[in-house]
Design a protein around this motif. Sequence first.
Motif, PDB file in Angstrom:
ATOM      1  N   GLN A 160       0.850  -1.213   0.091  1.00  0.00           N
ATOM      2  CA  GLN A 160       0.041   0.134  -0.044  1.00  0.00           C
ATOM      3  C   GLN A 160       0.723   1.237  -0.016  1.00  0.00           C
ATOM      4  O   GLN A 160       2.107   1.307   0.530  1.00  0.00           O
ATOM      5  CB  GLN A 160      -0.886   0.076   1.221  1.00  0.00           C
ATOM      6  N   MET A 161       0.444   2.381  -0.544  1.00  0.00           N
ATOM      7  CA  MET A 161       0.918   3.696  -0.579  1.00  0.00           C
ATOM      8  C   MET A 161       1.345   4.125   0.964  1.00  0.00           C
ATOM      9  O   MET A 161       0.197   4.209   1.648  1.00  0.00           O
ATOM     10  CB  MET A 161       0.034   4.557  -1.150  1.00  0.00           C
ATOM     11  N   THR A 182       2.101   7.371   1.934  1.00  0.00           N
ATOM     12  CA  THR A 182       1.575   8.669   2.248  1.00  0.00           C
ATOM     13  C   THR A 182       0.633   9.216   0.959  1.00  0.00           C
ATOM     14  O   THR A 182       0.847   8.700  -0.118  1.00  0.00           O
ATOM     15  CB  THR A 182       2.862   9.616   2.348  1.00  0.00           C
ATOM     16  N   GLY A 183       0.211  10.261   1.360  1.00  0.00           N
ATOM     17  CA  GLY A 183      -0.803  10.734   0.118  1.00  0.00           C
ATOM     18  C   GLY A 183      -0.533  12.326   0.120  1.00  0.00           C
ATOM     19  O   GLY A 183       0.232  12.895   0.917  1.00  0.00           O
ATOM     20  N   CYS A 184      -1.112  12.987  -0.817  1.00  0.00           N
ATOM     21  CA  CYS A 184      -0.930  14.253  -0.999  1.00  0.00           C
ATOM     22  C   CYS A 184      -1.701  15.216   0.036  1.00  0.00           C
ATOM     23  O   CYS A 184      -2.766  14.792   0.276  1.00  0.00           O
ATOM     24  CB  CYS A 184      -0.896  14.810  -2.475  1.00  0.00           C
ATOM     25  N   GLU A 185      -1.491  16.503   0.276  1.00  0.00           N
ATOM     26  CA  GLU A 185      -2.225  17.398   0.895  1.00  0.00           C
ATOM     27  C   GLU A 185      -2.536  18.703   0.012  1.00  0.00           C
ATOM     28  O   GLU A 185      -2.669  19.989   0.517  1.00  0.00           O
ATOM     29  CB  GLU A 185      -1.506  17.827   2.140  1.00  0.00           C
ATOM     30  N   CYS A 186      -2.608  18.651  -1.443  1.00  0.00           N
ATOM     31  CA  CYS A 186      -2.905  19.702  -2.234  1.00  0.00           C
ATOM     32  C   CYS A 186      -4.315  20.281  -2.059  1.00  0.00           C
ATOM     33  O   CYS A 186      -5.328  19.541  -1.592  1.00  0.00           O
ATOM     34  CB  CYS A 186      -2.899  19.153  -3.692  1.00  0.00           C
ATOM     35  N   CYS A 210      -3.379  10.113  -7.608  1.00  0.00           N
ATOM     36  CA  CYS A 210      -3.571  10.141  -5.931  1.00  0.00           C
ATOM     37  C   CYS A 210      -4.280   9.098  -5.397  1.00  0.00           C
ATOM     38  O   CYS A 210      -4.906   8.127  -5.999  1.00  0.00           O
ATOM     39  CB  CYS A 210      -4.751  11.278  -5.756  1.00  0.00           C
ATOM     40  N   ASN A 211      -3.959   8.611  -4.145  1.00  0.00           N
ATOM     41  CA  ASN A 211      -4.502   7.424  -3.757  1.00  0.00           C
ATOM     42  C   ASN A 211      -5.361   7.789  -2.382  1.00  0.00           C
ATOM     43  O   ASN A 211      -5.746   8.669  -2.136  1.00  0.00           O
ATOM     44  CB  ASN A 211      -3.290   6.789  -3.372  1.00  0.00           C
ATOM     45  N   ALA A 212      -5.543   6.349  -1.726  1.00  0.00           N
ATOM     46  CA  ALA A 212      -6.426   6.531  -0.659  1.00  0.00           C
ATOM     47  C   ALA A 212      -6.131   7.257   0.601  1.00  0.00           C
ATOM     48  O   ALA A 212      -6.795   7.788   1.326  1.00  0.00           O
ATOM     49  CB  ALA A 212      -6.787   5.130  -0.068  1.00  0.00           C
ATOM     50  N   ARG A 213      -4.844   7.589   0.626  1.00  0.00           N
ATOM     51  CA  ARG A 213      -4.226   8.467   1.865  1.00  0.00           C
ATOM     52  C   ARG A 213      -4.062   9.944   1.409  1.00  0.00           C
ATOM     53  O   ARG A 213      -4.120  10.800   2.363  1.00  0.00           O
ATOM     54  CB  ARG A 213      -2.850   8.040   2.081  1.00  0.00           C
ATOM     55  N   CYS A 214      -4.497  10.161   0.114  1.00  0.00           N
ATOM     56  CA  CYS A 214      -4.690  11.530  -0.171  1.00  0.00           C
ATOM     57  C   CYS A 214      -5.835  12.445   0.484  1.00  0.00           C
ATOM     58  O   CYS A 214      -6.910  11.916   0.590  1.00  0.00           O
ATOM     59  CB  CYS A 214      -4.710  11.828  -1.775  1.00  0.00           C
ATOM     60  N   ARG A 215      -5.750  13.798   0.463  1.00  0.00           N
ATOM     61  CA  ARG A 215      -6.651  14.593   1.167  1.00  0.00           C
ATOM     62  C   ARG A 215      -7.846  14.946   0.037  1.00  0.00           C
ATOM     63  O   ARG A 215      -8.749  15.590   0.267  1.00  0.00           O
ATOM     64  CB  ARG A 215      -6.242  15.751   1.969  1.00  0.00           C
TER      65      ARG A 215
END
Length: 424
Positions: A188-189, A191-195, A234-239
């Motif tokens: 699994q990924m 981290t995700g983005c916070e854009c 982007c993935n499941a952890r992205c905002r």
Amino acid sequence: MSLALGGGKMAENLKDCRVCGKSSWSQLQDLCRLAKTSCPALGISRKNLCIFEVDYLCNYKKVREQEYYLVKWRGYPDSENTWEPRRNLRCAGILKQFHRDLEQELFRRSGRRPRVRPPRHLDAALVDFLVQKGRQRKALQRWERELNAKRAHKGRISVENEVDLHGPPQDFTYINEYKMGEGITLSQMATGCECKDCLDDQANGCCPGALLKKFAYNVQGQVRLQAGQPIYECNARCRCSSDCPNRVVQRGISYNLCIFRTANGRGWGVRTLEKIRNHSFVMEYVGEIITSEEAERRGQIYDRQGITYLFDLDYVEDVYTVDAAYYGNVSHFVNHSCSPNLQVYNVFVDNLDERLPRIAFFATRTIWAGEELTFDYNMQVDPIDVESTRMDSNFGLAGLTGSPKKRVRIECKCGTESCRKYLF
């Protein structure tokens, strides 16, 4: 559907209780008609109790200028088929299809234009064909409903066979994402983005930038990368939300597609029912993920059967293969062309294992409604520019970008001007 439990005090106590029923709504209606019982809850009243639904038409004859049809009734065995005058039938679509099938078969037999009117009586061979055609259409309709019930994407699937009597393929299960083989897991990924805006206001370059990659899409969701470069969504952890412009492949098929029988011996194919813009995502190639060693074993079996569904995941190294022979989606039915309208891209979403990319097809040009979708089974990608990373270079130098495993010399039937005559 659900059935309510009833009966005296128990019904009062369990008025909100439901149990699963295995019969469909229409099947329960048929049971009411068979029992000659009205049921307001099912919409069966005395007025429509004797109105039966036509399954398909089996035969035709003309007696004293009166047309009669042998009707197979839905929910009843063949022994209950009855001859009915045309005036009793309120199934314009089924009547039209019956005469179209009849005309096409008469034309196939004689090679001449079909008659304006059908013969007064049909011979046994013609009747047998029409019965098989009727059964086939019902089977394909059931399969179409099953496919749409299992799909997890917006685009609907239709099924059509106007070529032969082949029904739904056997031993094929529709899936929407990879089915992991024994001992294979996805990482699994982390981290995700916070854009705030993954396209216009990216934080640290969003997910692609964090991995020193380019953002894949424009504002219309069209891919703008050179073939051979990876796509990082982007993935499941992205905002970001589900409508983020960097979530394209993961949203699934958005176009209405038709699985159809080809007329030139290529089996089933896929055509689009609506216009697809250039560089737009069309579908993924999904199936069972197996090791290359297992793929070699299965490939020998598939060779003897004359089928090709093994797709190498050789983005960085040839370790895993996608086998879509028995588990797959619409892409299972996409045919090869030496001049294809689909291009393969390697995509990463929630999984960062470079050996297990998702395989996505994007349009290489505008594809018009009614056009067949194709990709090159032996696709070559030009080497990527020198500024690309090691991973990108290896992908380009590998030559084959996830093409089906090469086995035997198979004749190509794509019919394009640039046809190489053989698939491999």
